[in-house]
Design an enzyme around this catalytic site. Structure first.
Site, PDB file in Angstrom:
ATOM      1  N   HIS A   1      35.911  13.412 -22.618  1.00  0.00           N
ATOM      2  CA  HIS A   1      37.199  13.054 -22.036  1.00  0.00           C
ATOM      3  C   HIS A   1      37.004  12.140 -20.829  1.00  0.00           C
ATOM      4  O   HIS A   1      36.192  12.422 -19.950  1.00  0.00           O
ATOM      5  CB  HIS A   1      37.968  14.314 -21.630  1.00  0.00           C
ATOM      6  CG  HIS A   1      38.273  15.196 -22.798  1.00  0.00           C
ATOM      7  ND1 HIS A   1      37.379  16.134 -23.270  1.00  0.00           N
ATOM      8  CD2 HIS A   1      39.357  15.274 -23.602  1.00  0.00           C
ATOM      9  CE1 HIS A   1      37.909  16.745 -24.321  1.00  0.00           C
ATOM     10  NE2 HIS A   1      39.100  16.255 -24.535  1.00  0.00           N
TER      11      HIS A   1
ATOM     12  N   SER B   1      31.072  21.769 -19.014  1.00  0.00           N
ATOM     13  CA  SER B   1      30.723  20.653 -18.139  1.00  0.00           C
ATOM     14  C   SER B   1      30.414  21.133 -16.727  1.00  0.00           C
ATOM     15  O   SER B   1      29.665  20.481 -15.990  1.00  0.00           O
ATOM     16  CB  SER B   1      31.863  19.628 -18.100  1.00  0.00           C
ATOM     17  OG  SER B   1      32.102  19.090 -19.377  1.00  0.00           O
TER      18      SER B   1
ATOM     19  N   ASP C   1      30.582  16.186 -23.084  1.00  0.00           N
ATOM     20  CA  ASP C   1      32.022  16.059 -22.837  1.00  0.00           C
ATOM     21  C   ASP C   1      32.460  14.638 -23.179  1.00  0.00           C
ATOM     22  O   ASP C   1      31.737  13.671 -22.920  1.00  0.00           O
ATOM     23  CB  ASP C   1      32.329  16.357 -21.369  1.00  0.00           C
ATOM     24  CG  ASP C   1      33.762  16.841 -21.161  1.00  0.00           C
ATOM     25  OD1 ASP C   1      34.643  16.396 -21.916  1.00  0.00           O
ATOM     26  OD2 ASP C   1      33.997  17.641 -20.239  1.00  0.00           O
TER      27      ASP C   1
END
Length: 646
Positions: A183, A234, A181
């Site tokens: 972000h 995630s 991930d």
């Protein structure tokens, strides 16, 4: 009045209101006489309270929008008070001057940090905890604090001191975005807020494997670990992480946060895997300080842990009992599929077959930005542009807006980021719940296949059980499109420049703006597709508000989102588009897009195509989906876990 009401109500246990508290004025900054008379009304302290408030109301009539004169009267106060004022109000203009003045009055530079600077940050923490300051203001305070510490660092190094903030912290928190991930905007805001409250934050960045997070947490003797993630894979990584903590016998609290996380997922999937220490879902940055402070304190930790265990146990019980929502089997769902009338419909042909690289200038894309999610990324909830004129929250919104517009103009003028994309169209037809992409118009050789999922929730309305394949003709000349766009080239480098200068506030703005530009690029390109590239809506004259409201024909669903929750479908899309080579967008092991400010999806042109949520699905569809994709059942369940109904 809203600010005063919330201030008193929150202290009495009030925890929900239909009002945007995200941008309230600082309670202590309300003019004392006005605040007193407002409180008289709210608290019903006087029989003449209303008359007394109306008496002074005329003073404030028509003041909105007036040019404010800069009030420098605070410059006459002692240096300790000047530093506190600068921190609370986010003023960097005089911070070096005042920090130096404070340094000259103490024995060691470290004492300035331990003394007036931490005193000022404690005020910020108290105001934030009391609901009288909010995220943009707190992040500005962090910028002021970092500027002060940066000025003192050379003097502390001369004395062979490491760092005041590192040596004197309230606790150590290791944070990371999990493997696969990319972000991190929300995580960065949480980190800044914790630092503002005296905690040492070790931010390991993005795509961090569990082994590294655990190794650093043990080496640094962290008090707790925070995990962040945006995409649904995630969630599985967090479950694995918790199981590793249990296996290794680690006794550190685990904090869970991110857009796809929830109390329910934490309670059902994560907490049962880790019994050595508390597992806590943190809804947003405004809750982080309270959670961390309770977990670190010897006086509150056990009670807080017991409360969390009870809360999550109740969530599990509520999910395990009760009447399940009725669902139909896959065969029935397919029999109830949405069925457009293809006999009298001629699918529009795109202006080209294949792929094209697309570039767009930032000035053009800025006109397509939806600003409401931008404010939401700062935990400021309210629709743009009304949020700027709101009587309660407007002032704080305008302050953030002013800072944002300044950086936006620099971003456009100096080309801090570059927007690149690729768009493609291919002959296509459906095969059951699959969309077959052909190599050419002869439709004899299959090039690729998109696998779609069908709704199984039993409906009481006349709508069918949707799947994306419903919107492509089973026979004859139909087409499907795809795109991948990014505004992230240069984003991370520019954001890091600001971080290196101690300006997390501007760094977060840059990242949030890059996300907005990527979404704007997707909106702009879809408009170009409808009007020209596919051309099925050549006469379209929608405004930006119309496009935000999705008043156009056709849809652009993205893999990993409600209409197709399987992130792995991005792999097929990226191969068809050659997106990595042509747009510089890569897929991580969990199928997140990198750069983070990227958007991809499919195009469907049919006039009956709608956005929908697949919702939870039954095992018969998972088994069928695994067979079609050539997976074993365990692999299918792994990627579809968030929507499994068993």
């Amino acid at each position: 009045m809203h600010s005063v009401f919330l201030y008193h109500a929150i202290k009495l246990g009030f925890d929900m209101a239909i009002v945007n508290a995200g941008q309230l004025d600082i309670y202590d900054n309300i003019e004392p006489e006005l605040r007193e008379r407002v409180e008289d009304v709210i608290l019903n302290r006087r029989n003449d309270a209303t008359d007394r408030l109306l008496e002074i109301a005329e003073r404030y009539r028509g003041q909105k929008g007036e040019v404010q004169k800069k009030d420098l009267s605070w410059r006459q106060k002692p240096v300790k008070d000047r530093l506190a004022h600068a921190l609370v109000n986010g003023i960097t203009e005089f911070i070096v001057e005042d920090t130096e003045a404070a340094r000259l009055t103490v024995e060691r530079p470290l004492h300035v940090i331990e003394g007036p600077l931490m005193d000022g940050m404690n005020i910020v923490g108290d105001l934030f905890g009391a609901g009288k300051m909010f995220l943009p203001q707190v992040v500005k305070s962090a910028r002021v604090m970092k500027a002060a510490v940066a000025h003192l660092m050379p003097y502390m190094e001369e004395e062979k001191l490491r760092t005041g903030m590192a040596d004197k912290s309230n606790g150590v928190v290791v944070m990371a975005t999990v493997k696969g991930d990319v972000h991190d905007i929300g995580k960065n805001i949480v980190g800044v807020v914790l630092q503002c409250n005296g905690y040492k934050v070790i931010d390991l960045g993005v795509m961090v494997p569990a082994e590294k997070i655990l190794e650093v947490a043990q080496r640094e003797n962290a008090d707790m670990i925070g995990l962040s993630g945006l995409i649904t894979p995630s969630l599985d990584e967090m479950v694995y992480f918790a199981s590793e903590m249990q296996r290794l016998g680690i006794h550190k609290p685990l904090l869970i946060g991110g857009a796809t996380t929830s109390p329910a997922h934490t309670a059902i999937k994560i907490e049962p895997m880790f019994k050595h220490a508390p597992v806590v879902h943190v809804l947003d940055a405004s809750r982080a300080v309270g959670v961390v402070s309770q977990l670190i304190s010897d006086d509150t930790r056990d009670r807080f842990w017991a409360e969390m265990r009870e809360k999550y146990s109740k969530i599990r019980d509520s999910r395990s009992g009760g009447q399940a929502k009725a669902r139909v089997d896959l065969a029935t769902a397919r029999a109830m599929a949405h069925k457009p009338d293809w006999t009298d419909y001629t699918p529009p042909r795109p202006s080209f077959i294949g792929v094209r690289e697309i570039e767009a200038d930032l000035a053009t894309l800025a006109r397509y930005i939806d600003w409401t999610p931008y404010f939401a990324s700062w935990d400021l909830v309210g629709r743009y542009p009304m949020i700027l004129e709101d009587d309660v929250v407007g002032e704080a919104a305008r302050s953030l807006w002013k800072d944002t517009q300044g950086l936006l103009q620099q971003m456009i003028g100096e080309q801090w980021i570059k927007a690149k994309g690729v768009v493609g169209f291919w002959p296509a037809n459906t095969d059951g719940d699959d969309v077959v992409v052909w190599t050419d118009e002869t439709r004899k050789t299959e090039r690729a296949r998109f696998f779609t999922l069908r709704q199984q929730l039993e409906k009481t309305n006349a709508k069918g059980q949707f799947a994306l394949s419903d919107f492509v003709a089973p026979n004859g000349p139909d087409y499907v499109g795809g795109f991948a766009v990014t505004a992230g080239h240069g984003e991370l480098e520019k954001a890091k420049e600001f971080v290196d200068k101690g300006d997390d506030y501007s760094s977060i703005i840059v990242k949030a703006l890059a996300d907005r530009f990527a979404e704007a690029f997707a909106e702009y390109l879809h408009a170009e597709v409808r009007r020209e590239l596919w051309g099925y809506a050549a006469d379209e004259t929608l405004t930006n508000d119309d496009m935000i409201a999705e008043k156009y024909r056709g849809i652009r669903p993205a893999p990993g989102y409600p209409s197709q929750p399987d992130h792995t479908e991005k792999k097929t899309l990226f191969e068809l588009l050659d997106a990595t080579k042509k747009a510089g967008i890569e897929l991580t092991s969990s199928y997140a897009m990198n750069p983070p400010a990227s958007v991809s999806g499919l195009y469907f042109s049919h006039e009956e195509a709608v956005y929908f949520a697949v919702g939870r699905i039954e095992k018969d569809q998972v088994e069928d989906y695994a067979r079609r994709k050539g997976w074993d059942l365990a692999t299918a369940e792994r990627w579809l876990r968030p929507i499994l109904n068993y």
